[in-house]
Structure formats: C-alpha cells, structure tokens
Design a protein around this motif. Sequence first.
Motif, mmCIF file in Angstrom:
data_model
loop_
_atom_site.group_PDB
_atom_site.id
_atom_site.type_symbol
_atom_site.label_atom_id
_atom_site.label_comp_id
_atom_site.label_asym_id
_atom_site.label_seq_id
_atom_site.Cartn_x
_atom_site.Cartn_y
_atom_site.Cartn_z
ATOM 1 N N LEU A 177 -2.325 6.837 6.509
ATOM 2 C CA LEU A 177 -3.193 5.748 7.126
ATOM 3 C C LEU A 177 -3.355 5.651 8.463
ATOM 4 O O LEU A 177 -4.848 5.494 8.783
ATOM 5 N N GLU A 224 -8.241 6.509 -2.251
ATOM 6 C CA GLU A 224 -8.490 5.089 -1.857
ATOM 7 C C GLU A 224 -8.267 4.590 -0.545
ATOM 8 O O GLU A 224 -8.987 3.753 -0.214
ATOM 9 N N ILE A 225 -7.422 5.362 0.462
ATOM 10 C CA ILE A 225 -7.392 5.410 1.546
ATOM 11 C C ILE A 225 -8.836 5.490 2.234
ATOM 12 O O ILE A 225 -9.337 4.511 3.199
ATOM 13 N N ASP A 226 -9.766 6.277 1.844
ATOM 14 C CA ASP A 226 -11.129 6.478 2.425
ATOM 15 C C ASP A 226 -11.664 5.291 1.967
ATOM 16 O O ASP A 226 -12.606 4.976 2.910
ATOM 17 N N LEU A 256 -0.826 4.138 -2.390
ATOM 18 C CA LEU A 256 -2.280 4.312 -2.399
ATOM 19 C C LEU A 256 -2.714 5.850 -2.270
ATOM 20 O O LEU A 256 -1.887 6.601 -1.845
ATOM 21 N N VAL A 272 -7.775 3.568 9.405
ATOM 22 C CA VAL A 272 -7.605 1.964 8.661
ATOM 23 C C VAL A 272 -6.891 1.151 9.436
ATOM 24 O O VAL A 272 -5.792 1.450 10.308
ATOM 25 N N SER A 313 0.822 -1.287 -0.080
ATOM 26 C CA SER A 313 0.069 -0.091 0.041
ATOM 27 C C SER A 313 0.942 1.190 0.150
ATOM 28 O O SER A 313 0.412 2.357 0.731
ATOM 29 N N SER A 325 -6.421 8.124 8.977
ATOM 30 C CA SER A 325 -7.661 7.693 8.609
ATOM 31 C C SER A 325 -8.511 6.672 9.551
ATOM 32 O O SER A 325 -9.604 6.199 9.424
#
Length: 511
Positions: A331, A300-302, A296, A336, A293, A334
């Motif tokens: 990251l 795309e992270i969203d 990204l 994730v 990743s 966010s």
Amino acid sequence: MSDTGTIPPETTLLLKGGQAFTPGTDWHDPPRVDIAIAGDRIAGVAADYRIDGRQAVEVIDARDHLILPGFVNAHYHSHDVLAKGTLEEVPLESWRLYALPPQYPPRSSEEFYARTLLGALECLRSGMTTIQDMLTLYPYEDRHMDAVMAAYEKIGIRVVFALQYADRKGIETIPFWKDTFPQELHPLLSTAAEPERKLDLIGHFETTRLKAAQRPRVSWALGPSAPERCSLTLMQRTIELARRYDIPVYTHIYESRGMALQARLTLPEYSGLLIRRLAEEGVLDPRLNFAHSVWLSPEEIDLLVEHGAGVVLNPQGNLKMKCGIPPIRMLQDSGVRVGLGCDNCSCSDAQNMFVAMKLFALLAAVSDPTPGPPQAIAALRAATEGGADGARLGHALGRIATGFKADLTLIDLKDPSWSPMNSAARQLVHIEAGRGVRHVIVDGKMVVRDRQLTTVDETTIYDAVKAVMPEFRRDFATISARVAKLQPWLDRAHQQIMTAELDIERLPFRS
Ligand SMILES: [Zn+2]
C-alpha cells in the motif's frame, strides 16, 4: 514560520516553547516553537512570540512537551463501547453476531448518551481530537440520534459521523453459511446493519445532516456497511449523495479471508475482484475510504490509486478477529492514501492510537520482511494527516500550521518513555503508550487539561455507565447464549473459509 514577533492580536491561547511536529521540520527532533491560537484556529507559529501586556491571553508552558496534531481515529464505532473486554479472539464472521446481533434489543436513550460519552472520553484521553463514528443505529429513532449528538456536543470532540447501513442480509454474503446452517437457524444469522425494511437513505441523510450541520465539530459522512452487503442501487445512491455534498464515504472491505473468498466465488464477471466491480459500476471515487483492506490484490491496489480512493487500517482488530495482516508495504509503495483507526470496542478493545501506530510500524515489516523504509513517521502521518485527508478535511485538520483548526495534543516529556529523547517520532510510536497525554485541545479549547476532562465531570460519565450496565449485561448474556448454540456450525463454516483455495496469500496465512 517567523523567528519572532508580536503575537497575533486576536490570540486567546498561547502554547509556549513546546517541540511541535510542524510540516517540513525534522520529526525526530522537532523545533521549539510558540503556537498562537485565536478562537478555534492556529493564528501563527513562531520561535518566540512577545505578548503585548494589554492582551488577555492564556499562556500554557509547553516546555518539556511534544505538540502533535490531534490524532484522527479514522474508523470507530460507538455502538459497542460497553462491550469492551467481553470477548477473547473470535473469527470475524462469528464476532459480528455478538457485536451487531439480529433483533438487537432496544436500547435506552440513557445508554446511547452514556456510551457515546465514554467512548469519546477514552479517545480524548489518548490524544484523539477527531473520530469517525460509523454508528449502527437500528432501528433508527430520532431520540437516539439526538442523544448521540448531545453527547458529542457536550464532551467537545470532533466527529465525522456516519450511519452504517446495508440492504442485503449477512447470511447471503458469507461463504458456506447458507449451506452449513440448518434453514431454521437462518433468521439468527443476520446482523443489525442489515435492516429488514427499506432504508430511506436520502430521507435519513438529509434530515439528520441538517441537524448535524447546526452542530459545531460535527461533519457528515456516509457508511455503507460493505459493498457486498449493499445492492448496486444502494451504492449508487450513496456515491451520488457523496458527490452532491462532497462528503466522505466509509465502508468495510476484505477484513477477513472470508470476505475475499466471497468476492472470488460470486463475482466471476469481475475476475472475483470487488474493487474492480466498484470501478466498473462507476462508484469507485476519491471520497471512498476502505476500512481494513487486508486482502486486497495488487490489481485492486492499483485501481484504488487510479481512482484516488483510500484505505483505513485497523491492525488491532485485524489480529484479534483472526483476519490477518494488511499488505502495508505494498500500500505504501503504491502511494494510496492511508489512515489509521481503532475500530470497535469489542474487537480492538482499546481506542488507543499509540497501539495502532506501533502495530502499523511493526506489521509493515511482517507484511514484507525485506528491508524497507523507516515506519515511525509514516505511522504518525497515517494517524494524523492520512485520517484528515480521508475525511476531506485535510485543508483544516491533521497539521500544525497557520489557519488550521487548533486541534492539538500535548505529550508530557517528563516521563521514563522520553528519557533520553533520541527521536521524537520513534519514541512516540514505539515507546509512548498514552501515559504522556497531558493536554488535548479541540477547536482551540482545552478539552483535557492536566489529564482531566474539562467539559464533563468524568465521574458522572462512569456513574451513567454503571447505571445502564445491568440491562446491557443481561442482554449481552442472552446474545452470547444464542451465539453459543450456533458454535458447531460457526466452527465448521470457519474451517471451510480458512481452507478453501484463494488465489492470494496474506501473512500470517502463507504456508
Ligand atoms: Zn468497522
């Protein structure tokens, strides 16, 4: 956690007086506790357990030790364990030709067995209790699969096992390769993860999964090599199986600049975004773990967050393969899910989570040089809870709590790395390099005791490796000579990949 009490009656092993990273406590100064283990589970955690004299309990004096949940190596491939130390820095696209060559010369079952044991030994000795092995086993043979499974069972590590597969040839998925290389060289440019024949995924999965289900400490995952190397049908079948059996899926995404460029060039209908393609195809799923990743985009992270998918970062290999630095801070901001892995032995070389954690913490600052949150605990969490959650085993692994699996690593604090101890979390991430790993417990069993494997005589592993190395070295030399002939075209294609315009920048490539 109770303050004191009688040890749970079924206790078989008691770790006494170690400082443990239990959830909710201060990880810079973890409390001293007793951990009672019954069979394969943690039966209780208390400040001080009294032992009833009638109980047959083995007591480990854990004073002067730090106790952590065993690391989860969330991205690893056992197929090139014997290739450690063979390569210097190589661009990813070229490296694949060494690590997963086409017409992969057939290997012996002895080699499968020896290399699987050796890789697991290195992982255990550096405090890992679970590994996610994404194995290329091509051409597939039952006897090779049996050798791998027998090695894991014998050595006693926990494995989240996936076969790696794809149904598109590498040359079709790497920018500029098709036009750069003369036609007659094309057959040399696919890799072993792309089978010539139609892979009977469901057949393989269901028969091998049934075998795996009968083995302790083995759980199953699926391993599509990378979305661009898999047809929509193959990705759909993968996700359908993952949902049916509720198992994790591991795949590679955006490891190199070339992989991001390929998406931009081939997916105009999805604005060049591979994650958007997966979302719109209905295959972006919480069971998915995206290794690397690095490239990204924020959009795309969203999407990953929206669909509950996670990432597994492999900083060592990313640096050696000239791939770049993942957007770690982005990251983290966010929310994730983040796991940590050590990837192949020929690109990361070391299966060492201490190195991975340290790089994670340091590269977070490079990924965004503005002041940000402290990283030591975040690195530790990624190396334990993050990997466990991604494997869909977060209810049983990655934490020290009653009812969880007794998968634990004890670090010896009588070492210069730990004197003085100012912060357990920071010193574990920034100073400890693995020297302190003294005991490793998997499923309640002391698999490493006093820095020695207890399940297999380590000497027999080194001897078994020595015995298969002449054949491996001969084949590796043939492969290397073949790649050397391709070098002028590889260099030209790499140059094009690195200079082509891309609407996203990643350090250290930012000008
Ligand atoms: Zn990988």
